[in-house]
Design a protein around this motif. Sequence first.
Motif, PDB file in Angstrom:
ATOM      1  N   MET A   1       0.847  -1.201   0.000  1.00  0.00           N
ATOM      2  CA  MET A   1       0.000   0.000   0.000  1.00  0.00           C
ATOM      3  C   MET A   1       0.880   1.247   0.000  1.00  0.00           C
ATOM      4  O   MET A   1       1.995   1.221   0.506  1.00  0.00           O
ATOM      5  CB  MET A   1      -0.881   0.031   1.257  1.00  0.00           C
ATOM      6  N   THR A   2       0.331   2.316  -0.514  1.00  0.00           N
ATOM      7  CA  THR A   2       1.074   3.562  -0.609  1.00  0.00           C
ATOM      8  C   THR A   2       1.401   4.078   0.792  1.00  0.00           C
ATOM      9  O   THR A   2       0.561   4.051   1.675  1.00  0.00           O
ATOM     10  CB  THR A   2       0.231   4.610  -1.351  1.00  0.00           C
ATOM     11  N   THR A   3       2.622   4.542   0.969  1.00  0.00           N
ATOM     12  CA  THR A   3       3.000   5.047   2.283  1.00  0.00           C
ATOM     13  C   THR A   3       2.225   6.320   2.613  1.00  0.00           C
ATOM     14  O   THR A   3       1.909   7.110   1.740  1.00  0.00           O
ATOM     15  CB  THR A   3       4.514   5.326   2.337  1.00  0.00           C
ATOM     16  N   LYS A   4       1.924   6.485   3.907  1.00  0.00           N
ATOM     17  CA  LYS A   4       1.203   7.683   4.313  1.00  0.00           C
ATOM     18  C   LYS A   4       2.141   8.648   5.010  1.00  0.00           C
ATOM     19  O   LYS A   4       1.715   9.667   5.528  1.00  0.00           O
ATOM     20  CB  LYS A   4       0.078   7.299   5.262  1.00  0.00           C
ATOM     21  N   THR A   5       3.458   8.319   5.060  1.00  0.00           N
ATOM     22  CA  THR A   5       4.351   9.162   5.832  1.00  0.00           C
ATOM     23  C   THR A   5       4.662  10.472   5.111  1.00  0.00           C
ATOM     24  O   THR A   5       4.780  11.508   5.738  1.00  0.00           O
ATOM     25  CB  THR A   5       5.668   8.427   6.141  1.00  0.00           C
ATOM     26  N   ALA A   6       4.790  10.421   3.781  1.00  0.00           N
ATOM     27  CA  ALA A   6       5.077  11.652   3.054  1.00  0.00           C
ATOM     28  C   ALA A   6       3.852  12.550   3.116  1.00  0.00           C
ATOM     29  O   ALA A   6       2.728  12.100   2.927  1.00  0.00           O
ATOM     30  CB  ALA A   6       5.402  11.337   1.605  1.00  0.00           C
ATOM     31  N   THR A   7       4.058  13.817   3.415  1.00  0.00           N
ATOM     32  CA  THR A   7       2.893  14.672   3.592  1.00  0.00           C
ATOM     33  C   THR A   7       2.791  15.743   2.525  1.00  0.00           C
ATOM     34  O   THR A   7       1.772  16.399   2.442  1.00  0.00           O
ATOM     35  CB  THR A   7       2.923  15.357   4.961  1.00  0.00           C
ATOM     36  N   ARG A   8       3.860  15.952   1.765  1.00  0.00           N
ATOM     37  CA  ARG A   8       3.780  17.030   0.770  1.00  0.00           C
ATOM     38  C   ARG A   8       4.289  16.549  -0.575  1.00  0.00           C
ATOM     39  O   ARG A   8       5.191  15.715  -0.666  1.00  0.00           O
ATOM     40  CB  ARG A   8       4.635  18.217   1.226  1.00  0.00           C
ATOM     41  N   LEU A   9       3.687  17.118  -1.589  1.00  0.00           N
ATOM     42  CA  LEU A   9       4.126  16.828  -2.943  1.00  0.00           C
ATOM     43  C   LEU A   9       4.696  18.137  -3.481  1.00  0.00           C
ATOM     44  O   LEU A   9       4.064  19.188  -3.327  1.00  0.00           O
ATOM     45  CB  LEU A   9       2.891  16.436  -3.749  1.00  0.00           C
ATOM     46  N   VAL A  10       5.886  18.075  -4.054  1.00  0.00           N
ATOM     47  CA  VAL A  10       6.484  19.293  -4.603  1.00  0.00           C
ATOM     48  C   VAL A  10       6.599  19.125  -6.120  1.00  0.00           C
ATOM     49  O   VAL A  10       7.177  18.147  -6.602  1.00  0.00           O
ATOM     50  CB  VAL A  10       7.872  19.556  -3.984  1.00  0.00           C
ATOM     51  N   ILE A  11       6.002  20.065  -6.840  1.00  0.00           N
ATOM     52  CA  ILE A  11       6.008  19.998  -8.308  1.00  0.00           C
ATOM     53  C   ILE A  11       6.674  21.252  -8.857  1.00  0.00           C
ATOM     54  O   ILE A  11       6.311  22.369  -8.482  1.00  0.00           O
ATOM     55  CB  ILE A  11       4.562  19.927  -8.862  1.00  0.00           C
ATOM     56  N   ARG A  12       7.658  21.058  -9.710  1.00  0.00           N
ATOM     57  CA  ARG A  12       8.230  22.198 -10.439  1.00  0.00           C
ATOM     58  C   ARG A  12       7.651  22.104 -11.848  1.00  0.00           C
ATOM     59  O   ARG A  12       7.962  21.179 -12.605  1.00  0.00           O
ATOM     60  CB  ARG A  12       9.763  22.135 -10.422  1.00  0.00           C
ATOM     61  N   GLY A  13       6.754  23.027 -12.128  1.00  0.00           N
ATOM     62  CA  GLY A  13       5.907  22.896 -13.318  1.00  0.00           C
ATOM     63  C   GLY A  13       6.497  23.461 -14.583  1.00  0.00           C
ATOM     64  O   GLY A  13       7.667  23.857 -14.633  1.00  0.00           O
ATOM     65  N   GLY A  14       5.669  23.450 -15.624  1.00  0.00           N
ATOM     66  CA  GLY A  14       6.059  24.055 -16.888  1.00  0.00           C
ATOM     67  C   GLY A  14       6.624  23.087 -17.896  1.00  0.00           C
ATOM     68  O   GLY A  14       7.129  23.518 -18.938  1.00  0.00           O
ATOM     69  N   ALA A 376     -10.135  17.013  -5.968  1.00  0.00           N
ATOM     70  CA  ALA A 376      -9.605  18.377  -5.817  1.00  0.00           C
ATOM     71  C   ALA A 376      -8.082  18.299  -5.782  1.00  0.00           C
ATOM     72  O   ALA A 376      -7.383  19.173  -6.305  1.00  0.00           O
ATOM     73  CB  ALA A 376     -10.146  19.013  -4.544  1.00  0.00           C
ATOM     74  N   GLY A 377      -7.577  17.232  -5.171  1.00  0.00           N
ATOM     75  CA  GLY A 377      -6.128  17.012  -5.134  1.00  0.00           C
ATOM     76  C   GLY A 377      -5.567  16.812  -6.531  1.00  0.00           C
ATOM     77  O   GLY A 377      -4.527  17.375  -6.896  1.00  0.00           O
ATOM     78  N   ILE A 393       2.063  20.851  -2.409  1.00  0.00           N
ATOM     79  CA  ILE A 393       0.693  20.403  -2.122  1.00  0.00           C
ATOM     80  C   ILE A 393       0.677  19.682  -0.782  1.00  0.00           C
ATOM     81  O   ILE A 393       1.411  18.704  -0.585  1.00  0.00           O
ATOM     82  CB  ILE A 393       0.164  19.477  -3.228  1.00  0.00           C
ATOM     83  N   ARG A 394      -0.138  20.189   0.123  1.00  0.00           N
ATOM     84  CA  ARG A 394      -0.267  19.557   1.446  1.00  0.00           C
ATOM     85  C   ARG A 394      -1.490  18.630   1.482  1.00  0.00           C
ATOM     86  O   ARG A 394      -2.296  18.629   0.569  1.00  0.00           O
ATOM     87  CB  ARG A 394      -0.420  20.644   2.516  1.00  0.00           C
ATOM     88  N   ASP A 395      -1.597  17.858   2.526  1.00  0.00           N
ATOM     89  CA  ASP A 395      -2.724  16.917   2.721  1.00  0.00           C
ATOM     90  C   ASP A 395      -2.827  15.909   1.580  1.00  0.00           C
ATOM     91  O   ASP A 395      -3.920  15.584   1.112  1.00  0.00           O
ATOM     92  CB  ASP A 395      -4.064  17.671   2.841  1.00  0.00           C
ATOM     93  N   ILE A 396      -1.683  15.392   1.165  1.00  0.00           N
ATOM     94  CA  ILE A 396      -1.719  14.528  -0.029  1.00  0.00           C
ATOM     95  C   ILE A 396      -2.238  13.119   0.259  1.00  0.00           C
ATOM     96  O   ILE A 396      -2.364  12.321  -0.669  1.00  0.00           O
ATOM     97  CB  ILE A 396      -0.347  14.446  -0.736  1.00  0.00           C
TER      98      ILE A 396
END
Length: 420
Positions: A1-14, A376-377, A393-396
């Motif tokens: 199962m996907t880990t729940k420990t990571a709490t943020r996703l960081v995206i460098r877009g474009g 929404a996520g 992105i928080r609350d991932i």
Amino acid sequence: MTTKTATRLVIRGGRPLRGRVTVSGSKNASLYALAAGLLTAEPVTLRRVPAIADIGEMAEVLRSLGADVTIEDETVHIEAREVNGRVPPADQVAALRASFLVMGPLLARFGEAACPPPGGDVIGVRPLDVHLAGFNALGADVRREGQEFVARATRLRGTRIFLDYPSVLGTVNVLFAATLAEGTTTIINAAAEPEVAMAVEMLNLMGAKIAGGGTNVITVDGVEVLHGVDFTVIPDRIEAGTYLLAGVATGGDVEVIGATPDHLDSLITKLREAQVLVEPCEGGLRAARGDRFQAVQLQAVPYPGFATDLHAPMAAALTQASGVSIIHERVFENRLLYVGELRSMGARITTGGQAVMIEGPTPLFGTSVRALDVRAGAAVVLAGLCAEGETTIRDITHIDRGYAHLVERLTALGADVSRE
Ligand code: EPU
């Protein structure tokens, strides 16, 4: 199962997304298939079940009733020889709306079922009247006893049931109950979603006699007993649609392997109307955005109409389309949580009642946003992928409920994304 420990996703877009991605099995259809495992004493094996948190939660609900459930990668084994008569714990049920699907099988097989009110995403009122009226029509005594809904029947009897609304979970719950009822049940105004059609197919392989899965009229000839099955879950059309839209949003060219064109008519039609090239590719669908990307208008309605679960990702993509797009949400009354987050990234979106107006194209800018529910996520992920700079992105955990291996899949398409 996907880990729940990571709490943020960081995206460098474009970066335009390009390449191929393979989708997982359907989250929602897998949840229905797990619940169906309660309808038989024989072993049930489910394949292509996505590695997401909701599946682990549903397995816990079944275990709390005495079923043996093991999960190995994408295969789930269920054996519910007997149940222990317990009620699923309220906190588990509160975490997952689909947990209420234990009611139909328990009622049909053991003559009694009890469950606290279920939770799930905070996307609307989400009542249970369709489920409860259906059980009642089949002859069950349904009541609220303290914190639980309780249904009892010595033997359910088939009848003609009109659903007040074509609720997806409501249809599946009533269908489960009707499989072991005496005589014929006709469900009028049934949900026609592909996940419901899949549940019908699985139940028929278990020995049920059901016709009309995938239409608004389902007929069930009750049988005495259901058997074990080895069954492969359908690909996730919402996940597929989300990756197609990620390609569109970023001006890229994405092939989604496992995307089933027949399940995505409404999305394909709207994307073509928006001048996006959408065509079948080997094993799936390709969407490629050229220079022209036009605003469209649509309403989110029950299947085969535009899926409410793709409303928010579509809105994120439409921030990049030329002109004024309008999306009217007609399934859930609280699906617009993503709007404020996209606005904070620079999107020009206004709401009026259940309608959303999007003016585009608008440059988006990375900032700190929240995933307020699973879809929404997905919308903020898509916005982050088109935005200039860094989006946090928080609350991932909400996103992890619906999208297995998200970081790996986006990275394979050329995105710059990581978990922190
Ligand atoms: N409704 C009633 N009475 C009921 C049940 C529902 O009026 O007894 C109304 C709700 O208030 C809502 C509408 O019916 O306005 C739609 O609800 P429905 O019951 O069809 O939704 P659901 O079965 O609770 C499933 C999916 C959702 C998906 C909807 C619509 C699961 C676990 N959930 O919910 O998926 O949006 O069908 O397709 O299968 C998601 O995956 O992100 C998600 C929320």
